[in-house]
Scaffold this motif. Structure first.
Motif, PDB file in Angstrom:
ATOM      1  N   ILE A 131      90.804  74.816  64.680  1.00 27.71           N
ATOM      2  CA  ILE A 131      91.995  73.984  64.856  1.00 27.71           C
ATOM      3  C   ILE A 131      93.015  74.455  63.826  1.00 27.71           C
ATOM      4  CG2 ILE A 131      92.930  71.642  64.919  1.00 27.71           C
ATOM      5  CD1 ILE A 131      90.188  70.505  65.335  1.00 27.71           C
ATOM      6  N   SER A 132      94.191  74.859  64.304  1.00 26.46           N
ATOM      7  CA  SER A 132      95.235  75.267  63.358  1.00 26.46           C
ATOM      8  C   SER A 132      96.581  74.737  63.834  1.00 26.46           C
ATOM      9  CB  SER A 132      95.291  76.794  63.235  1.00 26.46           C
ATOM     10  OG  SER A 132      95.764  77.341  64.444  1.00 26.46           O
ATOM     11  N   SER A 133      97.478  74.563  62.887  1.00 25.21           N
ATOM     12  CA  SER A 133      98.812  74.047  63.229  1.00 25.21           C
ATOM     13  C   SER A 133      99.489  74.975  64.223  1.00 25.21           C
ATOM     14  CB  SER A 133      99.684  73.972  61.979  1.00 25.21           C
ATOM     15  OG  SER A 133      99.093  73.137  61.044  1.00 25.21           O
ATOM     16  N   LYS A 134      99.297  76.279  64.026  1.00 30.96           N
ATOM     17  CA  LYS A 134     100.012  77.263  64.820  1.00 30.96           C
ATOM     18  C   LYS A 134      99.498  77.311  66.262  1.00 30.96           C
ATOM     19  CE  LYS A 134     101.725  81.969  64.450  1.00 30.96           C
ATOM     20  NZ  LYS A 134     101.256  82.466  65.720  1.00 30.96           N
ATOM     21  N   GLY A 169      82.082  64.160  71.136  1.00 31.42           N
ATOM     22  CA  GLY A 169      82.062  64.709  69.782  1.00 31.42           C
ATOM     23  C   GLY A 169      82.053  63.596  68.750  1.00 31.42           C
ATOM     24  N   SER A 170      81.654  63.956  67.556  1.00 34.98           N
ATOM     25  CA  SER A 170      81.638  62.962  66.486  1.00 34.98           C
ATOM     26  C   SER A 170      83.045  62.855  65.883  1.00 34.98           C
ATOM     27  CB  SER A 170      80.597  63.341  65.434  1.00 34.98           C
ATOM     28  OG  SER A 170      80.909  64.598  64.905  1.00 34.98           O
ATOM     29  N   SER A 171      83.180  62.014  64.901  1.00 37.36           N
ATOM     30  CA  SER A 171      84.470  61.759  64.287  1.00 37.36           C
ATOM     31  C   SER A 171      85.075  63.047  63.710  1.00 37.36           C
ATOM     32  CB  SER A 171      84.265  60.718  63.180  1.00 37.36           C
ATOM     33  OG  SER A 171      85.487  60.347  62.675  1.00 37.36           O
ATOM     34  N   GLY A 172      86.319  63.310  64.051  1.00 39.05           N
ATOM     35  CA  GLY A 172      87.008  64.481  63.515  1.00 39.05           C
ATOM     36  C   GLY A 172      86.661  65.791  64.195  1.00 39.05           C
ATOM     37  N   SER A 173      85.954  65.724  65.316  1.00 36.48           N
ATOM     38  CA  SER A 173      85.512  66.971  65.967  1.00 36.48           C
ATOM     39  C   SER A 173      86.627  67.636  66.779  1.00 36.48           C
ATOM     40  CB  SER A 173      84.282  66.713  66.849  1.00 36.48           C
ATOM     41  OG  SER A 173      84.570  65.713  67.794  1.00 36.48           O
ATOM     42  N   GLY A 174      87.754  66.943  66.975  1.00 37.33           N
ATOM     43  CA  GLY A 174      88.879  67.581  67.669  1.00 37.33           C
ATOM     44  C   GLY A 174      89.135  67.047  69.073  1.00 37.33           C
ATOM     45  N   LYS A 175      88.508  65.928  69.429  1.00 32.92           N
ATOM     46  CA  LYS A 175      88.637  65.383  70.791  1.00 32.92           C
ATOM     47  C   LYS A 175      90.099  65.049  71.129  1.00 32.92           C
ATOM     48  CE  LYS A 175      85.874  61.886  69.796  1.00 32.92           C
ATOM     49  NZ  LYS A 175      85.547  62.197  68.389  1.00 32.92           N
ATOM     50  N   THR A 176      90.745  64.306  70.246  1.00 34.91           N
ATOM     51  CA  THR A 176      92.117  63.866  70.526  1.00 34.91           C
ATOM     52  C   THR A 176      93.054  65.069  70.619  1.00 34.91           C
ATOM     53  OG1 THR A 176      91.683  61.766  69.433  1.00 34.91           O
ATOM     54  CG2 THR A 176      93.993  62.403  69.641  1.00 34.91           C
ATOM     55  N   THR A 177      92.887  66.012  69.704  1.00 35.07           N
ATOM     56  CA  THR A 177      93.758  67.197  69.695  1.00 35.07           C
ATOM     57  C   THR A 177      93.586  67.992  70.989  1.00 35.07           C
ATOM     58  OG1 THR A 177      93.420  67.250  67.306  1.00 35.07           O
ATOM     59  CG2 THR A 177      94.407  69.207  68.295  1.00 35.07           C
ATOM     60  N   LEU A 178      92.337  68.191  71.395  1.00 28.85           N
ATOM     61  CA  LEU A 178      92.087  68.965  72.613  1.00 28.85           C
ATOM     62  C   LEU A 178      92.697  68.264  73.838  1.00 28.85           C
ATOM     63  CD1 LEU A 178      88.656  70.715  73.203  1.00 28.85           C
ATOM     64  CD2 LEU A 178      90.379  70.505  74.935  1.00 28.85           C
ATOM     65  N   GLU A 229     102.514  65.918  65.682  1.00 26.89           N
ATOM     66  CA  GLU A 229     103.706  66.664  65.267  1.00 26.89           C
ATOM     67  C   GLU A 229     103.363  67.810  64.324  1.00 26.89           C
ATOM     68  OE1 GLU A 229     106.378  63.612  63.918  1.00 26.89           O
ATOM     69  OE2 GLU A 229     106.953  63.120  65.982  1.00 26.89           O
ATOM     70  N   GLY A 230     102.156  67.776  63.752  1.00 25.74           N
ATOM     71  CA  GLY A 230     101.703  68.862  62.880  1.00 25.74           C
ATOM     72  C   GLY A 230     101.316  70.126  63.655  1.00 25.74           C
ATOM     73  N   PHE A 231     101.303  70.045  64.975  1.00 24.99           N
ATOM     74  CA  PHE A 231     100.892  71.206  65.785  1.00 24.99           C
ATOM     75  C   PHE A 231     102.086  71.833  66.499  1.00 24.99           C
ATOM     76  CE2 PHE A 231      96.974  68.639  65.611  1.00 24.99           C
ATOM     77  CZ  PHE A 231      96.095  69.604  65.141  1.00 24.99           C
ATOM     78  N   SER A 284      84.375  60.649  74.255  1.00 26.94           N
ATOM     79  CA  SER A 284      83.162  59.882  73.955  1.00 26.94           C
ATOM     80  C   SER A 284      82.744  60.167  72.524  1.00 26.94           C
ATOM     81  CB  SER A 284      82.074  60.313  74.948  1.00 26.94           C
ATOM     82  OG  SER A 284      80.832  59.771  74.591  1.00 26.94           O
ATOM     83  N   GLU A 285      82.659  59.104  71.737  1.00 27.45           N
ATOM     84  CA  GLU A 285      82.308  59.265  70.320  1.00 27.45           C
ATOM     85  C   GLU A 285      80.805  59.135  70.160  1.00 27.45           C
ATOM     86  OE1 GLU A 285      84.661  56.197  68.405  1.00 27.45           O
ATOM     87  OE2 GLU A 285      86.366  56.855  69.605  1.00 27.45           O
ATOM     88  N   VAL A 286      80.226  60.121  69.503  1.00 25.75           N
ATOM     89  CA  VAL A 286      78.777  60.070  69.233  1.00 25.75           C
ATOM     90  C   VAL A 286      78.564  60.328  67.737  1.00 25.75           C
ATOM     91  CG1 VAL A 286      78.009  60.780  71.541  1.00 25.75           C
ATOM     92  CG2 VAL A 286      78.507  62.528  69.825  1.00 25.75           C
TER      93      VAL A 286
HETATM   94  N1  LIG Z   1      97.849  70.324  61.742  1.00 23.61           N
HETATM   95  C1  LIG Z   1      96.545  70.596  61.661  1.00 23.61           C
HETATM   96  N2  LIG Z   1      96.121  71.851  61.457  1.00 23.61           N
HETATM   97  C2  LIG Z   1      94.810  72.137  61.401  1.00 23.61           C
HETATM   98  N3  LIG Z   1      93.824  71.239  61.553  1.00 23.61           N
HETATM   99  C3  LIG Z   1      94.198  69.979  61.767  1.00 23.61           C
HETATM  100  C4  LIG Z   1      95.553  69.590  61.835  1.00 23.61           C
HETATM  101  N4  LIG Z   1      95.596  68.269  62.081  1.00 23.61           N
HETATM  102  C5  LIG Z   1      94.306  67.868  62.145  1.00 23.61           C
HETATM  103  N5  LIG Z   1      93.472  68.888  61.953  1.00 23.61           N
HETATM  104  C6  LIG Z   1      91.997  68.829  61.982  1.00 23.61           C
HETATM  105  O1  LIG Z   1      91.618  68.080  63.120  1.00 23.61           O
HETATM  106  C7  LIG Z   1      90.730  67.024  62.740  1.00 23.61           C
HETATM  107  C8  LIG Z   1      90.970  65.788  63.573  1.00 23.61           C
HETATM  108  O2  LIG Z   1      90.947  66.127  64.907  1.00 23.61           O
HETATM  109  P1  LIG Z   1      91.011  64.980  66.003  1.00 23.61           P
HETATM  110  O3  LIG Z   1      91.788  63.820  65.518  1.00 23.61           O
HETATM  111  O4  LIG Z   1      91.447  65.642  67.242  1.00 23.61           O
HETATM  112  O5  LIG Z   1      89.463  64.606  66.080  1.00 23.61           O
HETATM  113  P2  LIG Z   1      88.770  63.433  66.891  1.00 23.61           P
HETATM  114  O6  LIG Z   1      87.501  63.994  67.415  1.00 23.61           O
HETATM  115  O7  LIG Z   1      89.724  62.853  67.848  1.00 23.61           O
HETATM  116  O8  LIG Z   1      88.440  62.395  65.725  1.00 23.61           O
HETATM  117  P3  LIG Z   1      88.183  60.824  65.817  1.00 23.61           P
HETATM  118  O9  LIG Z   1      86.809  60.641  66.384  1.00 23.61           O
HETATM  119  O10 LIG Z   1      88.273  60.387  64.406  1.00 23.61           O
HETATM  120  O11 LIG Z   1      89.232  60.230  66.693  1.00 23.61           O
HETATM  121  C9  LIG Z   1      91.057  66.742  61.309  1.00 23.61           C
HETATM  122  O12 LIG Z   1      89.922  66.169  60.662  1.00 23.61           O
HETATM  123  C10 LIG Z   1      91.432  68.094  60.786  1.00 23.61           C
HETATM  124  O13 LIG Z   1      90.251  68.792  60.371  1.00 23.61           O
END
Ligand SMILES: Nc1ncnc2c1ncn2[C@@H]1O[C@H](COP(=O)(O)OP(=O)(O)OP(=O)(O)O)[C@@H](O)[C@H]1O
Ligand SMILES: [Mg+2]
Length: 245
Positions: free
Chosen positions: A228-231, A32-41, A73-75, A171-173
């Motif tokens: 993506i939501s905190s809850k 995924g590209s930057s901010g797509s949610g990779k780290t969170t997932l 910690e926001g999740f 993988s960042e694209v």
């Molecule tokens: N607490 C939250 N609640 C809802 N959405 C959130 C929260 N925290 C982050 N996000 C969303 O998740 C996005 C970042 O997700 P994440 O860090 O998982 O992406 P990433 O693909 O790992 O990015 P990067 O390539 O920059 O590492 C933020 O840009 C924001 O839109």
């Protein structure tokens, strides 16, 4: 394969799309590209595993640990106790490189080999069932030539295949490119590819997730809308036809 044959991600719709989960022992590229949610997932995958008694390790090379934990910690799914108890281990590869006396920005073939050995030792010692490297792109960025990168990726693939755990490599694209990796080699060591992509709907960016490949399972290739939501952290839902790119 010992134990469970399926490694549940713990995100209901994704596990359904995978017909239960990721086949145990697989290496999956999360693209995924930057901010797509990779780290969170990836973090949700480790935390969910830990809640089921499966120990995990998260190797980061992109974000310092204090930032990573602050963001997580926001999740609501994030449970600090699982980190403190060692069920989820967060390890900064830059700190390991420093301790090994390696140049933080440039790795030689030997450095990369030493780092791989350490990675494997940590995974073995902790007996981890789930492993994440965030990101393979940043790791390869420190290697100096395409030959070194190719060699490293194949060595990493063999090491992971020999380990007793299920791995996600991020993988960042660049955005809006149907590419799975920076070097075009990373996907060769992957048993699975999960693709995160934004689509534009009247100026709003809709997050989507699609399982492109997963060896060993007749998975769905449907593109889901992802939120993506905190809850709830990451959740998937059907992508409305009008949302399609
Ligand atoms: N607490 C939250 N609640 C809802 N959405 C959130 C929260 N925290 C982050 N996000 C969303 O998740 C996005 C970042 O997700 P994440 O860090 O998982 O992406 P990433 O693909 O790992 O990015 P990067 O390539 O920059 O590492 C933020 O840009 C924001 O839109
Ligand atoms: Mg990230």
């Amino acid at each position: 394969m010992a134990g469970n044959e399926i490694c549940k991600v713990g995100i209901e719709t994704l596990d359904e799309a995978l017909i239960g989960g990721i086949p145990t022992g697989s290496t999956v590229l999360m693209v995924g590209s930057s901010g797509s949610g990779k780290t969170t997932l990836c973090m949700q995958y480790l935390i969910n595993g830990a809640k089921e008694g499966e120990r995990g390790v998260f190797f980061t090379i992109t974000e310092p640990l204090f930032k990573l934990t602050k963001n997580m910690e926001g999740f609501d799914f994030y449970d600090k106790k699982l980190i403190e108890s060692g069920m989820v281990n967060l390890i900064d590869l830059r700190i390991i490189s420093e301790r090994l006396g390696l140049d933080a920005e440039k790795y030689s073939v030997e450095d990369a080999g030493a780092l791989l050995d350490i990675l494997q030792d940590i995974a073995d010692e902790l007996n981890v069932k789930r492993l994440v490297i965030d990101s393979i792109t940043a790791l390869c960025y420190r290697l100096q030539s395409p030959e070194m990168i190719r060699d490293f990726i194949f060595k990493l693939g063999s090491s992971l295949a020999a380990m007793n755990c299920t791995t996600i490599l991020t993988s960042e694209v660049p955005p809006k490119t149907y590419k799975f990796s920076q070097h075009g080699i990373e996907e060769f060591i992957a048993d699975g590819i999960i693709f995160l992509e934004d689509i534009d709907r009247k100026g709003d960016l809709i997050r989507t997730l699609q399982v492109v490949k997963m060896r060993g399972t007749p998975h769905s290739r449907t593109r889901f809308a992802m939120s993506i939501s905190s809850k709830s952290g990451i959740e998937l839902s059907p992508l409305l036809k009008s949302s399609r790119a």
